[in-house]
Design a protein around this motif. Sequence first.
Motif, PDB file in Angstrom:
ATOM      1  N   GLN A   1       0.837  -1.187   0.000  1.00 41.57           N
ATOM      2  CA  GLN A   1       0.000   0.000   0.000  1.00 41.57           C
ATOM      3  C   GLN A   1       0.877   1.244   0.000  1.00 41.57           C
ATOM      4  O   GLN A   1       1.859   1.316   0.750  1.00 41.57           O
ATOM      5  CB  GLN A   1      -0.916   0.009   1.232  1.00 41.57           C
ATOM      6  N   VAL A   2       0.526   2.192  -0.836  1.00 43.37           N
ATOM      7  CA  VAL A   2       1.263   3.453  -0.947  1.00 43.37           C
ATOM      8  C   VAL A   2       0.318   4.599  -0.633  1.00 43.37           C
ATOM      9  O   VAL A   2      -0.803   4.655  -1.141  1.00 43.37           O
ATOM     10  CB  VAL A   2       1.847   3.637  -2.360  1.00 43.37           C
ATOM     11  N   GLN A   3       0.748   5.496   0.207  1.00 44.53           N
ATOM     12  CA  GLN A   3      -0.028   6.706   0.490  1.00 44.53           C
ATOM     13  C   GLN A   3       0.687   7.900  -0.116  1.00 44.53           C
ATOM     14  O   GLN A   3       1.909   8.023  -0.004  1.00 44.53           O
ATOM     15  CB  GLN A   3      -0.210   6.889   1.994  1.00 44.53           C
ATOM     16  N   LEU A   4      -0.096   8.760  -0.755  1.00 46.63           N
ATOM     17  CA  LEU A   4       0.443   9.937  -1.437  1.00 46.63           C
ATOM     18  C   LEU A   4      -0.179  11.190  -0.832  1.00 46.63           C
ATOM     19  O   LEU A   4      -1.404  11.262  -0.673  1.00 46.63           O
ATOM     20  CB  LEU A   4       0.120   9.875  -2.932  1.00 46.63           C
ATOM     21  N   MET A  34       5.353   7.525 -11.632  1.00 53.83           N
ATOM     22  CA  MET A  34       4.615   8.586 -10.954  1.00 53.83           C
ATOM     23  C   MET A  34       3.970   9.512 -11.981  1.00 53.83           C
ATOM     24  O   MET A  34       4.536   9.745 -13.058  1.00 53.83           O
ATOM     25  CB  MET A  34       5.550   9.408 -10.066  1.00 53.83           C
ATOM     26  N   GLY A  35       2.812  10.041 -11.604  1.00 51.15           N
ATOM     27  CA  GLY A  35       2.123  10.933 -12.528  1.00 51.15           C
ATOM     28  C   GLY A  35       1.438  12.082 -11.810  1.00 51.15           C
ATOM     29  O   GLY A  35       1.213  12.031 -10.599  1.00 51.15           O
ATOM     30  N   TRP A  36       1.147  13.118 -12.562  1.00 48.59           N
ATOM     31  CA  TRP A  36       0.321  14.239 -12.102  1.00 48.59           C
ATOM     32  C   TRP A  36      -0.856  14.362 -13.056  1.00 48.59           C
ATOM     33  O   TRP A  36      -0.679  14.331 -14.288  1.00 48.59           O
ATOM     34  CB  TRP A  36       1.100  15.551 -12.093  1.00 48.59           C
ATOM     35  N   PHE A  37      -2.029  14.526 -12.467  1.00 50.12           N
ATOM     36  CA  PHE A  37      -3.256  14.740 -13.223  1.00 50.12           C
ATOM     37  C   PHE A  37      -3.942  15.971 -12.648  1.00 50.12           C
ATOM     38  O   PHE A  37      -3.588  16.443 -11.569  1.00 50.12           O
ATOM     39  CB  PHE A  37      -4.179  13.523 -13.095  1.00 50.12           C
ATOM     40  N   ARG A  38      -4.922  16.493 -13.377  1.00 56.33           N
ATOM     41  CA  ARG A  38      -5.686  17.623 -12.861  1.00 56.33           C
ATOM     42  C   ARG A  38      -7.134  17.493 -13.291  1.00 56.33           C
ATOM     43  O   ARG A  38      -7.450  16.872 -14.306  1.00 56.33           O
ATOM     44  CB  ARG A  38      -5.092  18.948 -13.332  1.00 56.33           C
ATOM     45  N   GLN A  39      -7.992  18.109 -12.488  1.00 51.10           N
ATOM     46  CA  GLN A  39      -9.416  18.119 -12.809  1.00 51.10           C
ATOM     47  C   GLN A  39      -9.983  19.495 -12.521  1.00 51.10           C
ATOM     48  O   GLN A  39      -9.959  19.945 -11.371  1.00 51.10           O
ATOM     49  CB  GLN A  39     -10.175  17.055 -12.011  1.00 51.10           C
ATOM     50  N   ALA A  40     -10.460  20.146 -13.555  1.00 49.75           N
ATOM     51  CA  ALA A  40     -11.092  21.451 -13.426  1.00 49.75           C
ATOM     52  C   ALA A  40     -12.583  21.255 -13.201  1.00 49.75           C
ATOM     53  O   ALA A  40     -13.142  20.206 -13.572  1.00 49.75           O
ATOM     54  CB  ALA A  40     -10.840  22.272 -14.681  1.00 49.75           C
ATOM     55  N   SER A  97      -0.184  10.543  -8.606  1.00 51.95           N
ATOM     56  CA  SER A  97      -0.524   9.136  -8.773  1.00 51.95           C
ATOM     57  C   SER A  97       0.740   8.289  -8.819  1.00 51.95           C
ATOM     58  O   SER A  97       1.812   8.781  -9.171  1.00 51.95           O
ATOM     59  CB  SER A  97      -1.335   8.940 -10.056  1.00 51.95           C
ATOM     60  N   ALA A  98       0.568   7.001  -8.488  1.00 56.53           N
ATOM     61  CA  ALA A  98       1.721   6.100  -8.445  1.00 56.53           C
ATOM     62  C   ALA A  98       1.308   4.694  -8.827  1.00 56.53           C
ATOM     63  O   ALA A  98       0.180   4.269  -8.570  1.00 56.53           O
ATOM     64  CB  ALA A  98       2.333   6.086  -7.037  1.00 56.53           C
ATOM     65  N   ASP A  99       2.237   3.977  -9.442  1.00 55.36           N
ATOM     66  CA  ASP A  99       1.987   2.582  -9.771  1.00 55.36           C
ATOM     67  C   ASP A  99       3.302   1.829  -9.860  1.00 55.36           C
ATOM     68  O   ASP A  99       4.279   2.360 -10.409  1.00 55.36           O
ATOM     69  CB  ASP A  99       1.228   2.461 -11.099  1.00 55.36           C
ATOM     70  N   TYR A 110      -3.125   4.107 -12.897  1.00 55.92           N
ATOM     71  CA  TYR A 110      -2.320   4.119 -11.685  1.00 55.92           C
ATOM     72  C   TYR A 110      -3.116   3.500 -10.550  1.00 55.92           C
ATOM     73  O   TYR A 110      -4.305   3.744 -10.413  1.00 55.92           O
ATOM     74  CB  TYR A 110      -1.923   5.550 -11.315  1.00 55.92           C
ATOM     75  N   ALA A 111      -2.434   2.757  -9.700  1.00 51.76           N
ATOM     76  CA  ALA A 111      -3.132   2.085  -8.601  1.00 51.76           C
ATOM     77  C   ALA A 111      -3.384   3.004  -7.413  1.00 51.76           C
ATOM     78  O   ALA A 111      -4.347   2.817  -6.674  1.00 51.76           O
ATOM     79  CB  ALA A 111      -2.314   0.880  -8.142  1.00 51.76           C
ATOM     80  N   TYR A 112      -2.528   3.999  -7.243  1.00 52.03           N
ATOM     81  CA  TYR A 112      -2.601   4.840  -6.049  1.00 52.03           C
ATOM     82  C   TYR A 112      -2.757   6.313  -6.424  1.00 52.03           C
ATOM     83  O   TYR A 112      -2.116   6.785  -7.368  1.00 52.03           O
ATOM     84  CB  TYR A 112      -1.344   4.662  -5.189  1.00 52.03           C
ATOM     85  N   TRP A 113      -3.587   6.998  -5.636  1.00 49.26           N
ATOM     86  CA  TRP A 113      -3.882   8.412  -5.888  1.00 49.26           C
ATOM     87  C   TRP A 113      -3.870   9.196  -4.587  1.00 49.26           C
ATOM     88  O   TRP A 113      -4.264   8.681  -3.535  1.00 49.26           O
ATOM     89  CB  TRP A 113      -5.261   8.552  -6.541  1.00 49.26           C
TER      90      TRP A 113
END
Length: 123
Positions: A1-4, A34-40, A97-99, A110-113
């Motif tokens: 388990q990963v916490q971000l 690792m990733g970065w996403f955005r939601q407006a 995000s991470a996977d 990605y599995a983790y957010w």
Amino acid sequence: QVQLVESGGGLVQAGGSLRLSCAASGRTFSRYDMGWFRQAPGKEREFVASIGWIGSTTHYLDSVKGRFTISRDNGKNTVYLQMNSLKPEDTAVYYCSADRGAVVPGTANYAYWGQGTQVTVSS
């Protein structure tokens, strides 16, 4: 388990800069894509940038190329998103995000957010 846990968001004027950070738990951070996403508001979540664990290969959304830079510090279990020349259309909640697997760049597999951090750019 990963916490971000993301941090670094805030209110900035157009043309300004912010640096987002994402701290990850776990001892194998160096082997995570690792990733970065955005939601407006009213829009779907979109890919912004990613960095792979193999060779730290990076990918970017076309509209942020040349303005945003993703990087990672494996010693600190942290990934960063340096955002320069910000525009009002960059306003959104930004998610880390991470996977453990190899994620196809640009996808959201990605599995983790993280919980997200708000970025607001005023005109």
